[in-house]
Structures are given as C-alpha cells and as structure tokens.
Design a protein around this motif. Structure first.
Motif, PDB file in Angstrom:
ATOM      1  N   MET A 502       0.844  -1.200   0.000  1.00 36.31           N
ATOM      2  CA  MET A 502       0.000   0.000   0.000  1.00 36.31           C
ATOM      3  C   MET A 502       0.878   1.249   0.000  1.00 36.31           C
ATOM      4  SD  MET A 502      -3.343  -0.344  -0.086  1.00 36.31           S
ATOM      5  CE  MET A 502      -4.111   0.993   0.832  1.00 36.31           C
ATOM      6  N   PRO A 503       0.536   2.249  -0.811  1.00 37.65           N
ATOM      7  CA  PRO A 503       1.312   3.485  -0.807  1.00 37.65           C
ATOM      8  C   PRO A 503       1.072   4.285   0.466  1.00 37.65           C
ATOM      9  CG  PRO A 503      -0.622   3.724  -2.208  1.00 37.65           C
ATOM     10  CD  PRO A 503      -0.576   2.276  -1.781  1.00 37.65           C
ATOM     11  N   ASP A 504       2.056   5.112   0.819  1.00 37.09           N
ATOM     12  CA  ASP A 504       1.921   6.024   1.955  1.00 37.09           C
ATOM     13  C   ASP A 504       1.196   7.276   1.462  1.00 37.09           C
ATOM     14  OD1 ASP A 504       2.144   7.850   3.974  1.00 37.09           O
ATOM     15  OD2 ASP A 504       4.313   7.664   4.222  1.00 37.09           O
ATOM     16  N   CYS A 505      -0.039   7.431   1.862  1.00 30.44           N
ATOM     17  CA  CYS A 505      -0.873   8.538   1.365  1.00 30.44           C
ATOM     18  C   CYS A 505      -1.072   9.644   2.403  1.00 30.44           C
ATOM     19  CB  CYS A 505      -2.244   8.014   0.934  1.00 30.44           C
ATOM     20  SG  CYS A 505      -2.192   6.743  -0.331  1.00 30.44           S
ATOM     21  N   TYR A 506      -0.342   9.564   3.526  1.00 36.94           N
ATOM     22  CA  TYR A 506      -0.656  10.482   4.625  1.00 36.94           C
ATOM     23  C   TYR A 506       0.556  11.258   5.148  1.00 36.94           C
ATOM     24  CZ  TYR A 506      -4.756   7.540   4.398  1.00 36.94           C
ATOM     25  OH  TYR A 506      -5.843   6.853   3.946  1.00 36.94           O
ATOM     26  N   SER A 507       1.753  10.963   4.651  1.00 35.73           N
ATOM     27  CA  SER A 507       2.957  11.618   5.177  1.00 35.73           C
ATOM     28  C   SER A 507       3.319  12.889   4.429  1.00 35.73           C
ATOM     29  CB  SER A 507       4.154  10.653   5.129  1.00 35.73           C
ATOM     30  OG  SER A 507       3.912   9.527   5.921  1.00 35.73           O
ATOM     31  N   SER A 508       2.737  13.084   3.258  1.00 34.83           N
ATOM     32  CA  SER A 508       3.140  14.224   2.433  1.00 34.83           C
ATOM     33  C   SER A 508       1.974  14.692   1.580  1.00 34.83           C
ATOM     34  CB  SER A 508       4.319  13.818   1.536  1.00 34.83           C
ATOM     35  OG  SER A 508       4.559  14.783   0.539  1.00 34.83           O
ATOM     36  N   ARG A 509       1.906  16.025   1.360  1.00 36.47           N
ATOM     37  CA  ARG A 509       0.890  16.568   0.455  1.00 36.47           C
ATOM     38  C   ARG A 509       1.232  16.257  -1.000  1.00 36.47           C
ATOM     39  NH1 ARG A 509      -2.496  20.462   2.524  1.00 36.47           N
ATOM     40  NH2 ARG A 509      -3.592  20.111   0.558  1.00 36.47           N
ATOM     41  N   GLU A 510       2.426  15.696  -1.216  1.00 39.04           N
ATOM     42  CA  GLU A 510       2.849  15.332  -2.574  1.00 39.04           C
ATOM     43  C   GLU A 510       2.069  14.123  -3.090  1.00 39.04           C
ATOM     44  OE1 GLU A 510       6.995  13.853  -4.738  1.00 39.04           O
ATOM     45  OE2 GLU A 510       7.064  14.719  -2.732  1.00 39.04           O
ATOM     46  N   PHE A 511       1.604  13.272  -2.160  1.00 46.09           N
ATOM     47  CA  PHE A 511       0.890  12.052  -2.544  1.00 46.09           C
ATOM     48  C   PHE A 511      -0.184  11.823  -1.484  1.00 46.09           C
ATOM     49  CE2 PHE A 511      -0.244   7.812  -3.449  1.00 46.09           C
ATOM     50  CZ  PHE A 511       0.334   7.409  -4.644  1.00 46.09           C
ATOM     51  N   GLU A 512      -1.459  12.001  -1.882  1.00 46.45           N
ATOM     52  CA  GLU A 512      -2.513  11.886  -0.876  1.00 46.45           C
ATOM     53  C   GLU A 512      -3.736  11.146  -1.396  1.00 46.45           C
ATOM     54  OE1 GLU A 512      -4.421  15.699   0.125  1.00 46.45           O
ATOM     55  OE2 GLU A 512      -3.117  16.627  -1.385  1.00 46.45           O
ATOM     56  N   LEU A 513      -4.403  10.513  -0.476  1.00 47.58           N
ATOM     57  CA  LEU A 513      -5.682   9.856  -0.743  1.00 47.58           C
ATOM     58  C   LEU A 513      -6.759  10.590   0.032  1.00 47.58           C
ATOM     59  CD1 LEU A 513      -7.625   7.560  -1.642  1.00 47.58           C
ATOM     60  CD2 LEU A 513      -6.853   6.285   0.388  1.00 47.58           C
ATOM     61  N   ARG A 514      -7.768  11.063  -0.679  1.00 47.24           N
ATOM     62  CA  ARG A 514      -8.905  11.712  -0.028  1.00 47.24           C
ATOM     63  C   ARG A 514     -10.067  10.721  -0.037  1.00 47.24           C
ATOM     64  NH1 ARG A 514      -8.440  17.959  -2.279  1.00 47.24           N
ATOM     65  NH2 ARG A 514      -6.191  18.143  -1.852  1.00 47.24           N
ATOM     66  N   GLU A 515     -10.382  10.235   1.142  1.00 42.94           N
ATOM     67  CA  GLU A 515     -11.402   9.190   1.254  1.00 42.94           C
ATOM     68  C   GLU A 515     -12.788   9.818   1.176  1.00 42.94           C
ATOM     69  OE1 GLU A 515     -10.576   5.909   3.989  1.00 42.94           O
ATOM     70  OE2 GLU A 515      -8.742   6.995   4.553  1.00 42.94           O
ATOM     71  N   ILE A 516     -13.519   9.447   0.129  1.00 44.86           N
ATOM     72  CA  ILE A 516     -14.849   9.999  -0.140  1.00 44.86           C
ATOM     73  C   ILE A 516     -15.770   8.845  -0.514  1.00 44.86           C
ATOM     74  CG2 ILE A 516     -16.198  11.559  -1.599  1.00 44.86           C
ATOM     75  CD1 ILE A 516     -13.590  13.114  -2.121  1.00 44.86           C
ATOM     76  N   ASP A 517     -16.932   8.794   0.080  1.00 48.00           N
ATOM     77  CA  ASP A 517     -17.909   7.753  -0.227  1.00 48.00           C
ATOM     78  C   ASP A 517     -18.788   8.189  -1.398  1.00 48.00           C
ATOM     79  OD1 ASP A 517     -17.065   6.082   1.838  1.00 48.00           O
ATOM     80  OD2 ASP A 517     -18.345   7.111   3.296  1.00 48.00           O
ATOM     81  N   GLY A 518     -19.020   7.285  -2.333  1.00 48.63           N
ATOM     82  CA  GLY A 518     -19.946   7.538  -3.436  1.00 48.63           C
ATOM     83  C   GLY A 518     -19.265   8.104  -4.662  1.00 48.63           C
ATOM     84  N   ALA A 519     -19.530   7.492  -5.806  1.00 52.03           N
ATOM     85  CA  ALA A 519     -18.887   7.897  -7.057  1.00 52.03           C
ATOM     86  C   ALA A 519     -19.288   9.306  -7.473  1.00 52.03           C
ATOM     87  CB  ALA A 519     -19.231   6.899  -8.166  1.00 52.03           C
ATOM     88  N   GLU A 520     -20.562   9.665  -7.295  1.00 52.22           N
ATOM     89  CA  GLU A 520     -21.015  11.010  -7.662  1.00 52.22           C
ATOM     90  C   GLU A 520     -20.287  12.068  -6.831  1.00 52.22           C
ATOM     91  OE1 GLU A 520     -23.025  11.839 -10.029  1.00 52.22           O
ATOM     92  OE2 GLU A 520     -24.028   9.966 -10.585  1.00 52.22           O
ATOM     93  N   GLU A 521     -20.103  11.767  -5.541  1.00 47.85           N
ATOM     94  CA  GLU A 521     -19.404  12.704  -4.662  1.00 47.85           C
ATOM     95  C   GLU A 521     -17.932  12.831  -5.060  1.00 47.85           C
ATOM     96  OE1 GLU A 521     -23.092  11.458  -2.878  1.00 47.85           O
ATOM     97  OE2 GLU A 521     -21.435  10.314  -3.737  1.00 47.85           O
ATOM     98  N   VAL A 522     -17.320  11.710  -5.461  1.00 48.33           N
ATOM     99  CA  VAL A 522     -15.924  11.747  -5.920  1.00 48.33           C
ATOM    100  C   VAL A 522     -15.812  12.608  -7.178  1.00 48.33           C
ATOM    101  CG1 VAL A 522     -14.049  10.375  -6.915  1.00 48.33           C
ATOM    102  CG2 VAL A 522     -15.251   9.552  -4.885  1.00 48.33           C
ATOM    103  N   ALA A 523     -16.738  12.428  -8.115  1.00 43.96           N
ATOM    104  CA  ALA A 523     -16.703  13.196  -9.364  1.00 43.96           C
ATOM    105  C   ALA A 523     -16.774  14.696  -9.082  1.00 43.96           C
ATOM    106  CB  ALA A 523     -17.849  12.765 -10.284  1.00 43.96           C
ATOM    107  N   GLN A 524     -17.673  15.108  -8.183  1.00 39.67           N
ATOM    108  CA  GLN A 524     -17.800  16.523  -7.865  1.00 39.67           C
ATOM    109  C   GLN A 524     -16.560  17.042  -7.132  1.00 39.67           C
ATOM    110  OE1 GLN A 524     -20.027  18.672  -8.968  1.00 39.67           O
ATOM    111  NE2 GLN A 524     -20.981  16.976 -10.092  1.00 39.67           N
ATOM    112  N   ALA A 525     -15.954  16.180  -6.308  1.00 44.14           N
ATOM    113  CA  ALA A 525     -14.734  16.580  -5.596  1.00 44.14           C
ATOM    114  C   ALA A 525     -13.583  16.798  -6.579  1.00 44.14           C
ATOM    115  CB  ALA A 525     -14.358  15.511  -4.568  1.00 44.14           C
TER     116      ALA A 525
END
Length: 720
Positions: A502-525
């Motif tokens: 698994m990638p490290d998605c929380y140590s740097s703003r260079e690589f991040e995962l924003r956890e969002i529920d729902g495909a429609e919500e992801v699209a708008q984000a």
C-alpha cells in the motif's frame, strides 16, 4: 417525435469537402419564404424536391434552422424544377441561359433527352456535337450518383454515404450493393461492418448469409486486436463471431475453416492450439522477430578496443559513479546489436541513456532518438539534451490510406544511423515496431528503453514484455532507486505499489488519498480540486493538471468527467460557435485528443491539442507541431481530454495527476494501471475514493493475457 418538412431546394450555402455535411435554403411547399436547413446529408441539387425528417433548432448566431437527419428525394418533374436544377451549374456546360433554352425546347422531357438522346441537344442554339456529349457525360455522372443516393435512402440509409460509395465504384455502385454490400466494410474508408450490415439487412440479406458471416469474422478479429491480441484461438474466434452476428456457431465455424483454407486468415498450430491471425498482424509479428534477430546478429564491430575504459572515462569526466546495472547497460550498448533497458522511476534510466549517447557520439556514431508519441519524444529530447522525433516522423510518414500508413523510410530506403534509441517502448504495438525495425539497416544498433511494469500498448501485441520474455536479446533491468529520487514520495510509492504494498498517502501533500464515499461525490470533488483548489496553488488546470480514470463509463469515468470539467473550465458562451459530434460538444479553448492514427493529417493516436477556432462545419486544433483542420465528418477522431484513460496517458508527464479510485471501477483496478497512473506525475498525486479500492488495485497483479507468439518466434518455437 421528429417533424417533416417538404419543399424545393433554392440554393446551397455550404457543403463539406467529403460531402457528408450540407447547409442549404429550402422553400417549403405552399409557403413564400425559404428556410435554412443543416444536416449530415449529401448536398441535394438546386430545384430538387425533398421530403426531410428532423427538428427545428435555434442557433446562437444563425437563428432558426431545420436540422435534418434524413432526406427523401422526389423526381424532378416540373419545368421550373428542371430549369433551376440545370441552371445551378451542377451539369458541366449548362448555365442559366442554356438551361432556359433547353427547357423551352424539350419541356418536361429535357432530362430524358440529355440522358438517352443527347444527339438531339444540337437542336438547341449554342450546342454542337462536342458540347452535347459533354452535357450528356456530366449529367450521366450526376444521375448515377443520384441513383446511389435514392437506392440507399429507399432502404432507410442516409444518402450521405453515397459520395464515398460512388467514388469507389462509380456506375457499378448499385450493382455492387445488390450483390454484396459487405464489401463496403473493407473497401470504403469510413464505412465499417456495422454500417455495411445495416445496409445489407435493410436490403433483405439474411442473418446467416455467407457474405455477412465472412465480414463478421474479420470484424470480430478487428475487435479482438483492439483488445491487444495479435491472434486468437480458433474456437474463441468462432464463438465471438457467432455471438456478435447472432448466427449459428456451426456455420461460422465452416466459414472460418474456409477462410483459413483459402489463406485469407493465417494460423499457427501452437501446443495443439490453432491460433488465428489477420494477415497484417501475422506479417507484423513475423517481421518483428526476423528483424530483431537480424539486427542482433549483424551489429557492426565497435570501434573501441577497451569498452570498459570508455565507460570509466565518461564517469570520470562527468563526475558520476554508475551503479553496477547502469554500467552493465552502458557496456551492453557498445557490444550488443539489440539492447533492452528497463526500470522504474528514479532508477537512473535517463543517466544511462545520456551516457550511451555521449560515449557513442565520441566514437563517431550517428545517433537517432525516437519515441511512440509526441509527448514522449518531447520528454526524451529534454532529458537527453538532443532532438528526438516520434517514430512516425523518424520513419518519415508521408500519409497513407485509411489505417494503412506509408513510410518513406523502409527496407529499400533505411534510416541513416549507426544507433537508434527508442524510449517508452512499452507503448509500441506490434505493427509500429515492425515498420520501425524494417527501416533499421544492417549493422545499426537498436536500444529499446521502457518500463516493463507499465500497462502494455493500446494496440495489439505486448512487444517489450515479449522481447524480454524471449531471453534472446540483451536485457538490463535497473532496480536501485537513487538517493535524490528516493526523496520523492511519488517515486517511493510507485515502487511500493509495484511490490504489492500500500502506498503512503498520509505523510506528504505530494501524494494523498482523499477518502470519499460515493462515485457522484468523488466526481464533484475532482471538479472542485481541478477548478478551484489547484489554481489557488498556482497550477494551470488545462495544462498542468491531468485527470486520469480507470474506465470510460460511470460517474467517475472519462466521458462524464470530461463533461463536468468542460462545463466548469470552458462553458458555453452566448454568440460563440460550438459544434456537436460523437456525443460531445466542441468549443474554442477545449483540450482534445486524437484517438486514432490519421496519416493524411499527420496526427496520431494520443496526440493532445487545443481547439483554437470553431466554424459551422469544422474545428481547428493546435498541436505542438502544427494546426490541423477537422471537418464535421472527421470529428469522431477527437475526444475531449480534460480527463483521459490511464492507457492514453502513457508516455506523458504532468505536474499533477488526479485519479478516482471507486468500487464501480473494480473490474479495471489492477496494479500496473495504478503504477502507470502514479508515474505520470512529477509534483503531486491526488487519489480520490476509498482505501479499499486502492487496496484492490495494489493487490491485483493479474494482468489480462494477450495472445501473441513474438517471444516464441524469437526463440524459434514458432515460425519466424
């Protein structure tokens, strides 16, 4: 429900060069004023009576128009209609005055006289025997074209295809259509199997007609090749064709067997499995193997008695200490005819390529640099500090017919080089590799550079992986990540993904995962990130940021994301032109991608440009090399490119990559896709979706098998 409009054609305002789009004025029956008509139709004749199906629309600039989707043509029976038609200039040698004299003399029989009794035209003042023959010949051509149009329209097929059909078959067009309309799929550019099948079925051809099944076999093979295969098991081909055509499997099997017997399909019997090829892929695979073995065996002797010392001298001059694998690659470039250099980000491929160039140039070798796409060639040129060309330009593409290119550089007129270095070879399909290798002269060294862990080419074949798998040419794999590169979270995470971690998605703003529920919500984000957040940080949403997606469909797919991003970044503006095509609307300023090779326009699959002008019937796209015009009939070659598939992003590099990872994309979530997407970014990766989807992608190392025998041919296990 569509409306019907019937009237007389007054004049033609515009018609496209390919005859697939027209704007004209029509005077409706029982009305005094003419109306504007637009549509994807063959241009009618002035004076012709038409029955149109379509809808009234309001254009921002031109006002009310009738947008026609089909047209039926009535015979020219009135004296006024015949005179207007002849006076329009459609018939060579007849102007308005001559049309009036002809109609005055022959009345309603004028057209019959021109077609069947042209010698009588000399009864009219100003017409001699030579001119009468010219009028007859010109009218006959128009009459034949009109016959094709009426024939197609009688079966519910738009007459817009008549121009292409008539250009190919002339006076034999109707006879050919009656005999075997499936020939259109192979012989007429722009008419594929589905259109030919529509014409044939509307004419009464049966679902199990031999011509239909035969054409369907080749169409199924085309679809199979578009999935990346160069060949397919015979049983699979029969099954896929039967499913596609809704035809009996037994009858399809008989046709396939006959095509093989007649050598119209090629086969290889491999481990008791019969693999079927279309001719061009069979030849491409064989020639690729033949030429790789030729170049491996016929490399010119190096003009250096101590290669190791040459590499050491370069290290000292540049103040660089190579890793062992890098040094091995440098030596291999001096001693082997064909070398494959592979490795992930941060492993020093760029340093090695620069070193190879420096050492080989110091020995007097002529070096050419190339890559499959313009974006990849630009990156290679920047990293190597020397000009690099696309493979198409390296081979001096001079156009072609349909999907078949013509290259000035070939076996008879090879490249003028001692060494050719190609980058991003994982993107090259078997056909392009075959064309390239044919143009490499004996004695020339070939160095193929690429990342084997990326997605394979969009086109057929798995060339880089198969060459490595064959174990017949020199291969160096760089695995050590250098200290400077290791400081990049993108590089570190790319290698973690490649190892199934698994990638490290929380140590740097260079690589991040924003956890969002729902495909429609992801699209708008995603829209919010691209249109509001990243511009505040100084990124240009159109040029610095690229949204990638694993799939084309669904809320976070390429198609929907393009619509959402276009509506925010380049919305419709009152009074400005926009043009609809392929379920898209194109506007000036749009970011677009060419989706197939067009050898006539000299633009290729994956090229990115920006629309600089939109006219009623065409758009102008600015590419890095040139401006290219697209008529309305060409617009199916363009797609909006605010978002694109991960596959299409290969060979590119962006400051920021934004990637949705949602449960609905499950079928496409795999390790090499995520790895490819992440390695496109230089400064920032933003993943949006769920941690579970990231885990699915990282864990899934099962890549879809591609049928290909390139490795076996190189090893001598299959015919070469």
């Amino acid at each position: 429900m569509m409306e019907q409009l019937e009237g007389i054609v007054e004049n033609i305002t515009y018609k496209s060069e390919d005859g697939m789009f027209v704007v004209f004025r029509l005077k409706p029956l029982a009305e005094n004023s003419a109306v504007a008509v637009v549509g994807n139709l063959t241009a009618p004749f002035i004076g012709e009576q038409l029955i149109l199906q379509g809808d009234w629309v309001e254009h921002a600039r031109f006002g009310r128009q009738f947008k026609a989707v089909s047209a039926r043509r009535a015979a020219l029976t009135t004296v006024q209609g015949i005179e207007r038609f002849l006076g329009s200039g459609a018939v060579k040698g007849v102007g308005r005055a001559m049309a009036a004299r002809l109609v005055k003399h022959f009345g309603k029989s004028t057209l019959r006289m021109i077609e069947f009794e042209p010698e009588r035209l000399t009864e009219v003042a100003g017409i001699g025997a030579k001119k009468a023959d010219m009028i007859h010949s010109s009218y006959a051509t128009l009459a034949e074209m009109r016959e094709v149009m009426l024939f197609l329209e009688s079966y519910g097929v738009t007459g817009a295809y008549a121009t292409r059909i008539f250009a190919r078959y002339g006076s034999q067009s109707v006879a050919m259509l009656q005999e075997n309309p499936y020939r259109l799929a192979v012989e007429v550019d722009g008419i594929g199997f589905r259109i030919a099948d529509q014409i044939a079925l509307s004419m009464g051809f049966s679902l199990d007609d031999t011509n239909r099944i035969e054409a369907g076999v080749f169409f199924a093979l085309l679809q199979i090749s578009q999935a990346g295969h160069t060949c397919v098991p015979e049983d699979t081909l029969v099954e896929e064709t039967a499913k596609l055509l809704r035809a009996p499997r037994l009858e399809v099997g008989i046709i396939v067997a006959q095509l093989i017997k007649d050598s119209r399909l090629r086969i290889e019997d491999f481990h008791s499995m019969v693999l079927v090829y279309p001719e061009y892929l069979y030849q491409a695979e064989r020639k690729t193997a033949q030429h790789l073995l030729r170049l491996k065996d016929k490399a010119a002797l190096i003009m250096c008695s101590r290669p190791e010392q040459a590499v050491t001298d370069w290290e000292q001059n540049c103040g660089i200490q190579l890793a062992e694998a890098q040094r091995q690659a440098m030596l291999s470039a001096l001693t082997d005819g064909v070398l494959v250099l592979t490795g992930g980000p941060g492993t020093g491929k760029t340093t090695v390529v620069r070193g190879m160039i420096d050492v080989l140039e110091s020995m007097g070798y002529r070096i050419l640099l190339g890559a499959p796409t313009g974006r990849a060639a630009k990156r290679l040129s920047e990293s190597a500090g020397r000009p690099a060309l696309t493979v198409h330009r390296l081979l001096e593409s001079t156009g072609g017919q349909g999907s078949v290119p013509y290259f000035a550089r070939n076996e008879e007129h090879p490249l003028e080089a001692d060494v050719v270095i190609l980058d991003e070879v994982s993107m090259m399909d078997i056909a392009l590799m075959s064309y390239f290798l044919q143009a490499v002269p004996n004695g020339c060294r070939v160095i193929l550079v690429g990342d084997i862990d990326q997605l394979p080419a969009v086109g057929p074949g798995n060339v880089l992986r198969d060459i490595i798998r064959s174990q017949t040419v020199a291969v160096v794999r760089l695995t050590e990540i250098f200290r400077q590169a290791a400081q990049s979270m993108i590089v570190r995470n790319a290698h973690k993904i490649n190892r199934g971690l698994m990638p490290d998605c929380y140590s740097s703003r260079e690589f991040e995962l924003r956890e969002i529920d729902g495909a429609e919500e992801v699209a708008q984000a995603i829209v919010d990130v691209c249109c509001r957040e990243l511009p505040i940080l100084g990124y240009d949403s159109m040029r610095d940021v690229q949204v990638l997606s694993p799939m084309h469909r669904q809320a976070c797919g390429v198609e929907n994301m393009n619509l959402l991003l276009q509506s925010r970044l380049n919305p419709s503006r009152p009074g400005e032109f926009e043009i609809s095509a392929a379920n898209q609307v194109f506007r000036a300023g749009d970011k677009v991608m060419q989706i197939r090779n067009n050898y006539e326009k000299n633009v290729y699959n994956g090229d990115i440009g920006y629309i600089v002008d939109v006219e009623p019937t065409r758009v102008i796209v600015r590419y890095p090399e040139d401006d290219v015009a697209y008529d309305k009939s060409d617009l199916d070659e363009l797609r909006l490119a605010y978002a694109m598939s991960v596959h299409k992003s290969q060979g590119s590099e962006y400051r920021v990559v934004v990637l949705p990872l949602v449960a609905g994309h499950y079928i496409m979530l795999q390790r090499n896709l995520l790895y490819t997407a992440v390695t496109r970014a230089k400064e920032k990766v933003i993943l949006l979706g769920s941690k579970a989807a990231v885990h699915t992608a990282v864990s899934n190392d099962r890549t879809r098998r591609r049928y290909s025998l390139l490795a076996e041919r190189l090893r001598g296990d299959a015919l070469c």
